[in-house]
Scaffold this motif. Structure first.
Motif, PDB file in Angstrom:
ATOM      1  N   GLY A   1       0.055  11.633   5.201  1.00 34.76           N
ATOM      2  CA  GLY A   1      -1.147  11.242   5.923  1.00 34.76           C
ATOM      3  C   GLY A   1      -2.156  10.541   5.040  1.00 34.76           C
ATOM      4  N   GLU A   2      -3.359  11.085   4.994  1.00 30.69           N
ATOM      5  CA  GLU A   2      -4.438  10.515   4.189  1.00 30.69           C
ATOM      6  C   GLU A   2      -4.271  10.813   2.699  1.00 30.69           C
ATOM      7  OE1 GLU A   2      -7.620  11.462   7.813  1.00 30.69           O
ATOM      8  OE2 GLU A   2      -7.980  12.296   5.816  1.00 30.69           O
ATOM      9  N   PHE A   3      -3.405  11.749   2.383  1.00 28.96           N
ATOM     10  CA  PHE A   3      -3.242  12.220   1.006  1.00 28.96           C
ATOM     11  C   PHE A   3      -2.241  11.323   0.288  1.00 28.96           C
ATOM     12  CE2 PHE A   3      -1.571  15.699  -1.946  1.00 28.96           C
ATOM     13  CZ  PHE A   3      -2.624  15.569  -2.833  1.00 28.96           C
ATOM     14  N   MET A   4      -2.749  10.233  -0.297  1.00 33.23           N
ATOM     15  CA  MET A   4      -1.887   9.225  -0.892  1.00 33.23           C
ATOM     16  C   MET A   4      -2.221   8.946  -2.358  1.00 33.23           C
ATOM     17  SD  MET A   4      -1.950   6.483   2.290  1.00 33.23           S
ATOM     18  CE  MET A   4      -0.936   5.271   1.452  1.00 33.23           C
ATOM     19  N   TYR A   5      -3.488   8.780  -2.674  1.00 36.67           N
ATOM     20  CA  TYR A   5      -3.860   8.277  -3.995  1.00 36.67           C
ATOM     21  C   TYR A   5      -3.398   9.201  -5.116  1.00 36.67           C
ATOM     22  CZ  TYR A   5      -6.750   6.491  -7.817  1.00 36.67           C
ATOM     23  OH  TYR A   5      -7.184   5.976  -9.014  1.00 36.67           O
TER      24      TYR A   5
ATOM     25  N   ILE B   1       0.805  -1.226   0.000  1.00 35.30           N
ATOM     26  CA  ILE B   1       0.000   0.000   0.000  1.00 35.30           C
ATOM     27  C   ILE B   1       0.836   1.274   0.000  1.00 35.30           C
ATOM     28  CG2 ILE B   1      -1.931  -1.159   1.108  1.00 35.30           C
ATOM     29  CD1 ILE B   1      -1.143   0.219   3.726  1.00 35.30           C
ATOM     30  N   GLY B   2       2.170   1.180   0.159  1.00 34.37           N
ATOM     31  CA  GLY B   2       2.996   2.380   0.110  1.00 34.37           C
ATOM     32  C   GLY B   2       2.860   3.261   1.332  1.00 34.37           C
ATOM     33  N   LYS B   3       2.779   2.664   2.508  1.00 34.64           N
ATOM     34  CA  LYS B   3       2.696   3.460   3.737  1.00 34.64           C
ATOM     35  C   LYS B   3       4.045   3.467   4.456  1.00 34.64           C
ATOM     36  CE  LYS B   3      -0.049   6.113   6.087  1.00 34.64           C
ATOM     37  NZ  LYS B   3      -0.503   7.372   5.500  1.00 34.64           N
ATOM     38  N   HIS B   4       4.380   2.385   5.129  1.00 33.48           N
ATOM     39  CA  HIS B   4       5.646   2.313   5.850  1.00 33.48           C
ATOM     40  C   HIS B   4       6.814   1.937   4.942  1.00 33.48           C
ATOM     41  CE1 HIS B   4       2.538   1.769   8.900  1.00 33.48           C
ATOM     42  NE2 HIS B   4       3.395   2.144   9.810  1.00 33.48           N
TER      43      HIS B   4
ATOM     44  N   SER C   1       4.130   7.095   2.048  1.00 32.80           N
ATOM     45  CA  SER C   1       3.446   8.193   2.707  1.00 32.80           C
ATOM     46  C   SER C   1       3.896   8.299   4.150  1.00 32.80           C
ATOM     47  CB  SER C   1       1.930   7.971   2.648  1.00 32.80           C
ATOM     48  OG  SER C   1       1.243   8.933   3.419  1.00 32.80           O
ATOM     49  N   THR C   2       3.707   9.469   4.732  1.00 29.60           N
ATOM     50  CA  THR C   2       3.919   9.635   6.164  1.00 29.60           C
ATOM     51  C   THR C   2       2.803   8.925   6.921  1.00 29.60           C
ATOM     52  OG1 THR C   2       2.638  11.682   6.313  1.00 29.60           O
ATOM     53  CG2 THR C   2       4.970  11.893   5.758  1.00 29.60           C
ATOM     54  N   THR C   3       3.013   8.719   8.208  1.00 31.37           N
ATOM     55  CA  THR C   3       2.040   8.006   9.018  1.00 31.37           C
ATOM     56  C   THR C   3       2.074   8.532  10.443  1.00 31.37           C
ATOM     57  OG1 THR C   3       1.432   5.829   9.915  1.00 31.37           O
ATOM     58  CG2 THR C   3       3.758   6.212   9.510  1.00 31.37           C
ATOM     59  N   ARG C   4       1.002   8.294  11.193  1.00 26.67           N
ATOM     60  CA  ARG C   4       0.954   8.662  12.606  1.00 26.67           C
ATOM     61  C   ARG C   4       1.312   7.489  13.507  1.00 26.67           C
ATOM     62  NH1 ARG C   4      -4.611  11.798  13.699  1.00 26.67           N
ATOM     63  NH2 ARG C   4      -3.880  11.437  15.831  1.00 26.67           N
ATOM     64  N   SER C   5       1.623   6.344  12.961  1.00 22.01           N
ATOM     65  CA  SER C   5       1.852   5.129  13.729  1.00 22.01           C
ATOM     66  C   SER C   5       3.285   5.053  14.249  1.00 22.01           C
ATOM     67  CB  SER C   5       1.561   3.906  12.850  1.00 22.01           C
ATOM     68  OG  SER C   5       1.859   2.719  13.535  1.00 22.01           O
TER      69      SER C   5
ATOM     70  N   PRO D   1      -1.020  20.860  15.784  1.00 25.45           N
ATOM     71  CA  PRO D   1       0.086  20.952  16.742  1.00 25.45           C
ATOM     72  C   PRO D   1       0.011  19.853  17.797  1.00 25.45           C
ATOM     73  CG  PRO D   1      -0.865  23.120  16.345  1.00 25.45           C
ATOM     74  CD  PRO D   1      -1.771  22.125  15.674  1.00 25.45           C
ATOM     75  N   GLY D   2       1.176  19.274  18.079  1.00 26.58           N
ATOM     76  CA  GLY D   2       1.260  18.231  19.087  1.00 26.58           C
ATOM     77  C   GLY D   2       1.078  16.826  18.553  1.00 26.58           C
ATOM     78  N   ILE D   3       0.643  16.692  17.292  1.00 31.23           N
ATOM     79  CA  ILE D   3       0.460  15.370  16.677  1.00 31.23           C
ATOM     80  C   ILE D   3       1.720  15.016  15.902  1.00 31.23           C
ATOM     81  CG2 ILE D   3      -0.883  13.989  15.067  1.00 31.23           C
ATOM     82  CD1 ILE D   3      -2.409  14.725  17.563  1.00 31.23           C
ATOM     83  N   LYS D   4       2.395  13.945  16.330  1.00 31.72           N
ATOM     84  CA  LYS D   4       3.617  13.540  15.655  1.00 31.72           C
ATOM     85  C   LYS D   4       3.324  12.683  14.440  1.00 31.72           C
ATOM     86  CE  LYS D   4       6.960  13.960  19.379  1.00 31.72           C
ATOM     87  NZ  LYS D   4       7.998  13.298  20.197  1.00 31.72           N
ATOM     88  N   ASN D   5       4.084  12.931  13.397  1.00 35.30           N
ATOM     89  CA  ASN D   5       4.040  12.153  12.166  1.00 35.30           C
ATOM     90  C   ASN D   5       5.402  11.508  11.958  1.00 35.30           C
ATOM     91  OD1 ASN D   5       1.542  13.130   9.949  1.00 35.30           O
ATOM     92  ND2 ASN D   5       1.738  14.062  11.957  1.00 35.30           N
ATOM     93  N   PHE D   6       5.400  10.435  11.207  1.00 34.61           N
ATOM     94  CA  PHE D   6       6.634   9.693  10.959  1.00 34.61           C
ATOM     95  C   PHE D   6       6.729   9.325   9.485  1.00 34.61           C
ATOM     96  CE2 PHE D   6       4.969   8.757  15.144  1.00 34.61           C
ATOM     97  CZ  PHE D   6       6.055   8.992  15.986  1.00 34.61           C
TER      98      PHE D   6
END
Length: 447
Positions: free
Chosen positions: A346-350, A60-63, A367-371, A395-400
């Protein structure tokens, strides 16, 4: 730590030694297209009290970075499962070709045939991992079909908002934005799409929510991995009886898993900001379909309508492809390196993945992820490298972003649905530069 070992048996059982303190076993029960499990996922440890590990998708191209066509071909195979459910004619040679591509991970010029859906259907992809996957499934159908993806964005406007929870997730709150109630009315089939179901509770949560406001006749749950236990499957049967509905569950691989041990606590890297931010080229592209709404914090904001967050139908498909091709060819002229990463956020992948298809050879997408995932730099471990940064809009939400090794890419194109300035994500930009990436391009779309 010792290397992760994979052992297979004639009963399709496999054991993964993830870390010294954690091992995972699986049993494959159904595999309709004979996809090797190692081509579908890897395994990594994570810091989550509900489950100490995760199956890291290779499709799926996430991690994990993939060739741009891999998520799209995965969508075709899942769409073929729906076609089989509905009794439609399927092209077995095309299905075999698609399965061979996913099994080998090779490049190809795959042209998927479209299925004419008999009746009316709504496809819903789950954020954040299955937004592109769900769209790719939908894109393989013609007829009276619509697509939505759920969102974690806290948006207000004229749309009706359905709330539900993703119980096992680190960020459980989900929303489904209904801008046009006709898309959820009188469907012959409503399809929920995720990359993995374990208990299946998330799907039951949204079905219960939908049935209260927009009752459906029949549901299908479409997923790459179906890990439901016998108890969970029985619960589905009781749920069908309770609500008087039919639910079909279709997957590319069905089985069960077990594990021993726990993952260590994850130490998330600090996000230090240096004074000098590396130079970033910014390209702002306009696409024809935008939706104006109110974002979290009460500020006016625009989002791309083509993503499916607010709903799209088949009439949008050709326009989306045309816009993606136009932008992809333009960005291909900006390439300066031979190895390029196109990075959705994030959700912006397709849409980023579609665009990347037109940017030439030696392009990978993810893609980036919050996991938050435990890192371990070993060849057969699924997540080796990480960049952490703060969400520019929350703010305060980490992305990876995972698995960008040093000196792997010469350039990165980062796709943001809304405008982002480099200094808003300075640790992210600095980290890319420190990994040897000389050419960094931000591609933005909405204000």
């Amino acid at each position: 730590m010792k290397d992760m070992t994979i052992q297979a048996s004639s009963t399709q059982e496999r054991n993964y030694k993830v870390l010294d303190s954690l091992s995972v076993g699986i049993r494959v029960e159904e595999n309709p297209y004979s996809l090797p499990p190692e081509s579908i996922f890897g395994v990594a440890a994570r810091n989550n009290p509900k489950r100490s590990f995760l199956f890291v998708s290779k499709l799926i191209g996430k991690h994990i970075p993939v060739l741009p066509h891999i998520p799209l071909i995965t969508g075709f195979l899942l769409a073929s499962r729906i076609a089989e459910l509905m009794g439609l004619a399927t092209n077995k040679s095309k299905i075999n070709e698609a399965a061979n591509v996913l099994s080998s991970g090779t490049n190809c010029d795959f042209q998927s045939p479209a299925y004419q859906f008999p009746g009316k259907a709504l496809f819903i992809g789950f954020a954040e991992t299955a937004t592109a996957l769900g769209h790719a499934v939908f894109n393989n159908f013609t007829g009276n079909v619509n697509f939505l993806h759920t969102t974690r964005e806290n948006l207000t406007g004229t749309q009706d908002t359905l709330y539900f929870t993703e119980d096992h997730c680190h960020a459980p709150d989900q929303r489904c934005l209904i801008s046009d109630t006709s898309v959820v009315a009188d469907n012959d089939l409503l399809v929920l799409i995720d990359d993995e179901i374990t208990t299946g509770n998330t799907c039951l949560n949204i079905i219960r929510t939908l049935q209260k406001r927009y009752p459906q006749k029949r549901y299908a749950i479409l997923t790459i991995l179906d890990w439901r236990s016998a108890e969970a499957i029985t619960r589905y049967g009781h749920f069908e009886e309770e609500l008087g509905i039919k639910i079909s569950v279709l997957s590319l691989l069905k089985g069960c898993f077990w594990h021993q041990g726990e993952s260590p606590v994850i130490n998330i890297p600090s996000m230090t900001i240096k004074k000098d931010i590396p130079f970033v080229t910014t390209v702002h592209e306009k696409m024809r379909y935008e939706v104006d709404t109110i974002s979290e914090g009460g500020q006016p904001a625009s989002y791309l309508g083509y993503t499916g967050r607010f709903g799209v139908d088949v009439s949008d498909t050709n326009q989306t492809l045309a816009e993606a091709q136009r932008i992809g060819l333009k960005l291909s002229q900006m390439r300066k390196g031979k190895k390029t990463l196109c990075l959705g956020t994030g959700e912006f992948m397709y849409i980023p993945f579609l665009i990347a298809n037109y940017m030439g050879e030696n392009v990978l997408v993810q893609s980036t992820t919050r996991s938050p995932v435990h890192l371990h730099n070993r060849e057969d471990y699924a997540v080796k490298h990480s960049i952490a940064f703060e969400d520019p809009f929350r703010p305060g939400i980490k992305n990876f972003i995972y698995n960008i090794p040093p000196n792997c890419y010469e350039e990165v194109f980062v796709f943001w649905e809304r405008q982002v300035k480099p200094d808003q994500v300075a640790p992210f930009v600095q980290s890319l530069k420190e990994l040897g990436i000389e050419h960094i391009v931000f591609v933005t779309f909405c204000n």
